[in-house]
Design a protein around this motif. Structure first.
Motif, PDB file in Angstrom:
ATOM      1  N   THR A   7       0.824  -1.213   0.000  1.00 16.14           N
ATOM      2  CA  THR A   7       0.000   0.000   0.000  1.00 16.14           C
ATOM      3  C   THR A   7       0.857   1.261   0.000  1.00 16.14           C
ATOM      4  O   THR A   7       0.537   2.233  -0.692  1.00 16.14           O
ATOM      5  CB  THR A   7      -0.952  -0.015   1.207  1.00 16.14           C
ATOM      6  OG1 THR A   7      -1.683  -1.257   1.195  1.00 16.14           O
ATOM      7  CG2 THR A   7      -1.949   1.122   1.150  1.00 16.14           C
ATOM      8  N   ARG A  25      -9.762   1.800  -1.140  1.00 16.87           N
ATOM      9  CA  ARG A  25     -10.021   0.361  -1.080  1.00 16.87           C
ATOM     10  C   ARG A  25     -11.322   0.074  -0.334  1.00 16.87           C
ATOM     11  O   ARG A  25     -12.117  -0.761  -0.754  1.00 16.87           O
ATOM     12  CB  ARG A  25      -8.845  -0.352  -0.426  1.00 16.87           C
ATOM     13  CG  ARG A  25      -9.012  -1.851  -0.411  1.00 16.87           C
ATOM     14  CD  ARG A  25      -7.689  -2.544  -0.153  1.00 16.87           C
ATOM     15  NE  ARG A  25      -7.873  -3.954   0.101  1.00 16.87           N
ATOM     16  CZ  ARG A  25      -8.061  -4.875  -0.852  1.00 16.87           C
ATOM     17  NH1 ARG A  25      -8.074  -4.533  -2.111  1.00 16.87           N
ATOM     18  NH2 ARG A  25      -8.224  -6.147  -0.532  1.00 16.87           N
ATOM     19  N   GLY A  33      -6.314  -4.381  -5.608  1.00 11.49           N
ATOM     20  CA  GLY A  33      -5.321  -5.047  -4.785  1.00 11.49           C
ATOM     21  C   GLY A  33      -5.797  -6.449  -4.455  1.00 11.49           C
ATOM     22  O   GLY A  33      -6.989  -6.739  -4.503  1.00 11.49           O
ATOM     23  N   ARG A  41      -1.560  -6.604  -1.653  1.00 16.43           N
ATOM     24  CA  ARG A  41      -0.492  -6.399  -2.638  1.00 16.43           C
ATOM     25  C   ARG A  41      -1.110  -5.991  -3.962  1.00 16.43           C
ATOM     26  O   ARG A  41      -2.214  -6.386  -4.306  1.00 16.43           O
ATOM     27  CB  ARG A  41       0.345  -7.670  -2.813  1.00 16.43           C
ATOM     28  CG  ARG A  41       1.104  -8.068  -1.572  1.00 16.43           C
ATOM     29  CD  ARG A  41       2.178  -7.029  -1.259  1.00 16.43           C
ATOM     30  NE  ARG A  41       2.927  -7.358  -0.067  1.00 16.43           N
ATOM     31  CZ  ARG A  41       2.934  -6.606   1.016  1.00 16.43           C
ATOM     32  NH1 ARG A  41       2.239  -5.495   1.064  1.00 16.43           N
ATOM     33  NH2 ARG A  41       3.657  -6.960   2.054  1.00 16.43           N
ATOM     34  N   TYR A  42      -0.355  -5.185  -4.698  1.00 15.58           N
ATOM     35  CA  TYR A  42      -0.802  -4.648  -5.976  1.00 15.58           C
ATOM     36  C   TYR A  42       0.208  -5.003  -7.054  1.00 15.58           C
ATOM     37  O   TYR A  42       1.415  -4.932  -6.815  1.00 15.58           O
ATOM     38  CB  TYR A  42      -0.900  -3.117  -5.896  1.00 15.58           C
ATOM     39  CG  TYR A  42      -1.898  -2.620  -4.882  1.00 15.58           C
ATOM     40  CD1 TYR A  42      -3.174  -2.254  -5.278  1.00 15.58           C
ATOM     41  CD2 TYR A  42      -1.558  -2.503  -3.542  1.00 15.58           C
ATOM     42  CE1 TYR A  42      -4.090  -1.777  -4.353  1.00 15.58           C
ATOM     43  CE2 TYR A  42      -2.469  -2.029  -2.603  1.00 15.58           C
ATOM     44  CZ  TYR A  42      -3.734  -1.670  -3.017  1.00 15.58           C
ATOM     45  OH  TYR A  42      -4.641  -1.211  -2.104  1.00 15.58           O
TER      46      TYR A  42
END
Length: 59
Positions: A7, A25, A33, A41-42
Motif C-alpha cells: 500500500t 479500497r 489489490g 499487494r498490488y
C-alpha cells in the motif's frame, strides 16, 4: 514479473497519502489489490493501468 507493491508503494507512486489508498479500497475505488495473507499487494501494471484510465483532472 516485477515485484508486487504494498500500500505504501502505491501511495508513493500516485503521490497521495497512504490513508487515501486505504479509503479508496474501503469504498471499492482505486487500483485493484489482492490479499496475500494479512497483506494487500498490488501488481504495478494494474496500478499504472488504473491511473492511465483516469480522465484528466479526475481523482
Amino acid at each position: 514479473m516485477r515485484n508486487l507493491w504494498g500500500t505504501q508503494d502505491v501511495a508513493d507512486y500516485l503521490g497521495v497519502p497512504i490513508k487515501t489508498v486505504y479509503d479508496w479500497r474501503a469504498k471499492g475505488y482505486g487500483p485493484m489489490g489482492r490479499r496475500v495473507g494479512k497483506h494487500v499487494r498490488y501488481k504495478p501494471d494494474d496500478v499504472e493501468r488504473w491511473f492511465d484510465s483516469l480522465g484528466e483532472g479526475v481523482v
